[in-house]
Design a protein around this motif. Structure first.
Motif, PDB file in Angstrom:
ATOM      1  N   VAL A 181      45.255  46.784  43.287  1.00 43.54           N
ATOM      2  CA  VAL A 181      43.864  47.229  43.413  1.00 43.54           C
ATOM      3  C   VAL A 181      43.205  47.293  42.039  1.00 43.54           C
ATOM      4  O   VAL A 181      42.035  46.906  41.879  1.00 43.54           O
ATOM      5  CB  VAL A 181      43.797  48.603  44.107  1.00 43.54           C
ATOM      6  CG1 VAL A 181      42.375  49.169  44.066  1.00 43.54           C
ATOM      7  CG2 VAL A 181      44.262  48.489  45.553  1.00 43.54           C
ATOM      8  N   LEU A 182      43.928  47.765  41.042  1.00 40.09           N
ATOM      9  CA  LEU A 182      43.368  47.830  39.692  1.00 40.09           C
ATOM     10  C   LEU A 182      42.991  46.443  39.166  1.00 40.09           C
ATOM     11  O   LEU A 182      42.014  46.290  38.437  1.00 40.09           O
ATOM     12  CB  LEU A 182      44.374  48.481  38.742  1.00 40.09           C
ATOM     13  CG  LEU A 182      44.588  49.992  38.902  1.00 40.09           C
ATOM     14  CD1 LEU A 182      45.705  50.484  37.998  1.00 40.09           C
ATOM     15  CD2 LEU A 182      43.296  50.747  38.615  1.00 40.09           C
ATOM     16  N   SER A 183      43.764  45.440  39.560  1.00 42.09           N
ATOM     17  CA  SER A 183      43.444  44.082  39.120  1.00 42.09           C
ATOM     18  C   SER A 183      42.319  43.453  39.927  1.00 42.09           C
ATOM     19  O   SER A 183      41.673  42.508  39.464  1.00 42.09           O
ATOM     20  CB  SER A 183      44.694  43.197  39.213  1.00 42.09           C
ATOM     21  OG  SER A 183      45.088  43.020  40.563  1.00 42.09           O
ATOM     22  N   LEU A 184      42.072  43.995  41.125  1.00 42.70           N
ATOM     23  CA  LEU A 184      41.053  43.401  41.997  1.00 42.70           C
ATOM     24  C   LEU A 184      39.676  44.043  41.848  1.00 42.70           C
ATOM     25  O   LEU A 184      38.655  43.365  42.006  1.00 42.70           O
ATOM     26  CB  LEU A 184      41.484  43.514  43.466  1.00 42.70           C
ATOM     27  CG  LEU A 184      42.584  42.582  43.963  1.00 42.70           C
ATOM     28  CD1 LEU A 184      42.988  42.959  45.386  1.00 42.70           C
ATOM     29  CD2 LEU A 184      42.132  41.129  43.929  1.00 42.70           C
ATOM     30  N   LYS A 185      39.634  45.330  41.565  1.00 48.79           N
ATOM     31  CA  LYS A 185      38.363  46.045  41.693  1.00 48.79           C
ATOM     32  C   LYS A 185      37.321  45.626  40.660  1.00 48.79           C
ATOM     33  O   LYS A 185      36.130  45.918  40.828  1.00 48.79           O
ATOM     34  CB  LYS A 185      38.582  47.555  41.636  1.00 48.79           C
ATOM     35  CG  LYS A 185      38.959  48.110  40.290  1.00 48.79           C
ATOM     36  CD  LYS A 185      39.033  49.641  40.384  1.00 48.79           C
ATOM     37  CE  LYS A 185      39.274  50.288  39.046  1.00 48.79           C
ATOM     38  NZ  LYS A 185      39.282  51.772  39.157  1.00 48.79           N
ATOM     39  N   ASN A 186      37.737  44.946  39.595  1.00 45.13           N
ATOM     40  CA  ASN A 186      36.773  44.453  38.606  1.00 45.13           C
ATOM     41  C   ASN A 186      36.501  42.958  38.746  1.00 45.13           C
ATOM     42  O   ASN A 186      35.857  42.357  37.883  1.00 45.13           O
ATOM     43  CB  ASN A 186      37.283  44.753  37.196  1.00 45.13           C
ATOM     44  CG  ASN A 186      37.284  46.243  36.894  1.00 45.13           C
ATOM     45  OD1 ASN A 186      36.385  46.968  37.308  1.00 45.13           O
ATOM     46  ND2 ASN A 186      38.310  46.702  36.187  1.00 45.13           N
ATOM     47  N   GLU A 187      37.022  42.369  39.831  1.00 41.95           N
ATOM     48  CA  GLU A 187      36.734  40.952  40.085  1.00 41.95           C
ATOM     49  C   GLU A 187      35.266  40.786  40.487  1.00 41.95           C
ATOM     50  O   GLU A 187      34.620  41.718  40.986  1.00 41.95           O
ATOM     51  CB  GLU A 187      37.642  40.420  41.199  1.00 41.95           C
ATOM     52  CG  GLU A 187      39.111  40.368  40.827  1.00 41.95           C
ATOM     53  CD  GLU A 187      39.419  39.240  39.864  1.00 41.95           C
ATOM     54  OE1 GLU A 187      38.600  38.296  39.774  1.00 41.95           O
ATOM     55  OE2 GLU A 187      40.471  39.299  39.196  1.00 41.95           O
ATOM     56  N   GLU A 188      34.754  39.583  40.297  1.00 37.59           N
ATOM     57  CA  GLU A 188      33.328  39.342  40.542  1.00 37.59           C
ATOM     58  C   GLU A 188      32.945  39.559  41.999  1.00 37.59           C
ATOM     59  O   GLU A 188      31.853  40.068  42.276  1.00 37.59           O
ATOM     60  CB  GLU A 188      32.968  37.918  40.111  1.00 37.59           C
ATOM     61  CG  GLU A 188      33.037  37.687  38.604  1.00 37.59           C
ATOM     62  CD  GLU A 188      32.576  36.293  38.213  1.00 37.59           C
ATOM     63  OE1 GLU A 188      32.221  35.513  39.133  1.00 37.59           O
ATOM     64  OE2 GLU A 188      32.562  35.984  37.006  1.00 37.59           O
ATOM     65  N   PHE A 189      33.809  39.176  42.946  1.00 38.84           N
ATOM     66  CA  PHE A 189      33.420  39.327  44.343  1.00 38.84           C
ATOM     67  C   PHE A 189      33.364  40.798  44.756  1.00 38.84           C
ATOM     68  O   PHE A 189      32.582  41.179  45.632  1.00 38.84           O
ATOM     69  CB  PHE A 189      34.364  38.541  45.265  1.00 38.84           C
ATOM     70  CG  PHE A 189      35.767  39.054  45.330  1.00 38.84           C
ATOM     71  CD1 PHE A 189      36.162  39.900  46.369  1.00 38.84           C
ATOM     72  CD2 PHE A 189      36.701  38.684  44.390  1.00 38.84           C
ATOM     73  CE1 PHE A 189      37.460  40.361  46.446  1.00 38.84           C
ATOM     74  CE2 PHE A 189      38.006  39.136  44.464  1.00 38.84           C
ATOM     75  CZ  PHE A 189      38.388  39.986  45.493  1.00 38.84           C
ATOM     76  N   ILE A 190      34.145  41.655  44.100  1.00 39.01           N
ATOM     77  CA  ILE A 190      34.066  43.093  44.382  1.00 39.01           C
ATOM     78  C   ILE A 190      32.800  43.675  43.755  1.00 39.01           C
ATOM     79  O   ILE A 190      32.076  44.464  44.388  1.00 39.01           O
ATOM     80  CB  ILE A 190      35.310  43.819  43.854  1.00 39.01           C
ATOM     81  CG1 ILE A 190      36.569  43.281  44.534  1.00 39.01           C
ATOM     82  CG2 ILE A 190      35.185  45.323  44.076  1.00 39.01           C
ATOM     83  CD1 ILE A 190      36.644  43.533  46.010  1.00 39.01           C
ATOM     84  N   LEU A 191      32.514  43.284  42.533  1.00 40.21           N
ATOM     85  CA  LEU A 191      31.302  43.763  41.871  1.00 40.21           C
ATOM     86  C   LEU A 191      30.048  43.285  42.609  1.00 40.21           C
ATOM     87  O   LEU A 191      29.058  44.033  42.718  1.00 40.21           O
ATOM     88  CB  LEU A 191      31.276  43.282  40.416  1.00 40.21           C
ATOM     89  CG  LEU A 191      32.412  43.786  39.522  1.00 40.21           C
ATOM     90  CD1 LEU A 191      32.308  43.170  38.133  1.00 40.21           C
ATOM     91  CD2 LEU A 191      32.393  45.305  39.439  1.00 40.21           C
ATOM     92  N   SER A 192      30.099  42.072  43.144  1.00 39.98           N
ATOM     93  CA  SER A 192      28.959  41.561  43.916  1.00 39.98           C
ATOM     94  C   SER A 192      28.769  42.360  45.200  1.00 39.98           C
ATOM     95  O   SER A 192      27.641  42.650  45.607  1.00 39.98           O
ATOM     96  CB  SER A 192      29.176  40.082  44.246  1.00 39.98           C
ATOM     97  OG  SER A 192      29.277  39.313  43.065  1.00 39.98           O
ATOM     98  N   ALA A 193      29.886  42.712  45.840  1.00 37.19           N
ATOM     99  CA  ALA A 193      29.800  43.507  47.066  1.00 37.19           C
ATOM    100  C   ALA A 193      29.184  44.872  46.781  1.00 37.19           C
ATOM    101  O   ALA A 193      28.370  45.380  47.567  1.00 37.19           O
ATOM    102  CB  ALA A 193      31.188  43.663  47.684  1.00 37.19           C
ATOM    103  N   LYS A 194      29.547  45.468  45.656  1.00 32.08           N
ATOM    104  CA  LYS A 194      28.945  46.751  45.290  1.00 32.08           C
ATOM    105  C   LYS A 194      27.466  46.581  44.972  1.00 32.08           C
ATOM    106  O   LYS A 194      26.645  47.447  45.320  1.00 32.08           O
ATOM    107  CB  LYS A 194      29.676  47.343  44.081  1.00 32.08           C
ATOM    108  CG  LYS A 194      31.091  47.794  44.355  1.00 32.08           C
ATOM    109  CD  LYS A 194      31.717  48.374  43.088  1.00 32.08           C
ATOM    110  CE  LYS A 194      33.127  48.868  43.317  1.00 32.08           C
ATOM    111  NZ  LYS A 194      33.751  49.412  42.096  1.00 32.08           N
TER     112      LYS A 194
END
Length: 297
Positions: A181-194
């Motif tokens: 999760v720590l490696s995923l939460k700063n990915e672009e698709f997560i940031l875009s979803a936020k």
């Protein structure tokens, strides 16, 4: 101008098969002979567990003291134990217990560990600190000793052994998921979803969890093998399944004084444990090779 004729009977070109990650993984898995062998071993024991009530030649609880410690024969394929019980029937029924404990203890560990790992990794701060320290405390104890302690507190039984095995293995999955999760939460698709206002719960279930499944599947498969060994160890110590349940570890414990006089009482339940654990280890290694991109050449 030349006319173009179309043959109505001509077959339409076959649609190309659309590749997908799971389809590609299955193809790669199918080529991995050791993984397929492991899957075949597991399926064999699953079939044995399912058909045990239908094909077992004797009742696993039936005692025939006149036939105690009989060597393998056409009547008793695996021989009999010190109570005259048919070892072949008991090994078949024991498959149900070992697979049940291994599967459901790992499911419990995965559910609890994944939930805690996602909370710690995604929300961070005090939640991460509390959950991580809890994991550290559990991991500070040797797994088998902590399992024994929990069963000793709850009381010896197969169900309590399942609970203890599940609790001890929660940090394994929790830390694995937290790191993912720590490696995923700063990915672009997560940031875009936020950025578009997607709620945290939807992000967790739609993006974080699906992308964390690969390590969970691999570790879970290997974890079942570990859980079966731990259940057998608890049974050997008298803290797992209680008589007359035909748990493989308990069968080894009851037969250890007859190793020289009647070695078949130890060989067959011990061989069943070895083959089952081998099957899950081979399958887990194969899944790791297939699903982990770092293992691909």
């Amino acid at each position: 101008m030349a006319e173009i004729t179309v043959n109505p009977n001509a077959a339409a070109p076959a649609a190309e098969e659309v590749p997908g990650p799971w389809r590609d993984a299955w193809r790669a898995f199918h080529k991995n002979k050791t993984a397929v062998m492991g899957l075949c071993i597991i399926l064999l024991f699953i079939v044995i567990a399912l058909i045990a009530p239908l094909v077992a030649p004797f009742d696993y609880k039936e005692q025939q003291l006149m036939d105690r410690l009989k060597a393998p024969s056409s009547t008793h394929w695996f021989g009999t134990d010190d109570m005259g019980r048919d070892i072949f029937s008991r090994v078949m029924y024991g498959a149900r217990i070992s697979l049940w404990v291994g599967l459901f203890s790992v499911i419990g560990s995965i559910v609890a560990g994944t939930a805690l790992g996602i909370i710690a990794g995604y929300f961070g701060k005090w939640a991460d600190m509390i959950i991580s320290r809890l994991f550290d405390i559990i991991l500070a104890f040797p797994a088998i000793l902590l399992t024994i302690a929990i069963v000793a507190i709850l009381g010896p039984s197969l169900q309590n052994a399942l609970y203890a095995i599940a609790i001890v293995n929660i940090p394994t999955y929790g830390r694995l998921v937290r790191a993912k999760v720590l490696s995923l939460k700063n990915e672009e698709f997560i940031l875009s979803a936020k950025a578009i206002g997607m709620k945290n719960m939807r992000i967790l279930f739609s993006h974080i969890l699906p992308n964390s499944l690969t390590p969970i599947i691999v570790q879970g498969t290997l974890g079942i093998a570990t859980a079966i060994i731990e259940a057998a160890a608890l049974g050997f110590l008298g803290l797992g399944a209680q008589p007359p349940e035909p748990e493989w570890g308990k069968m080894l414990s009851d037969s250890r004084q007859f190793i020289q006089k009647a070695p078949w009482t130890v060989i067959f339940p011990g061989g069943a444990i070895m083959l089952t654990v081998l099957g899950f280890n081979l399958l887990g290694d194969g899944l790791r090779d297939v699903l982990d991109p770092r293992m691909k050449h």
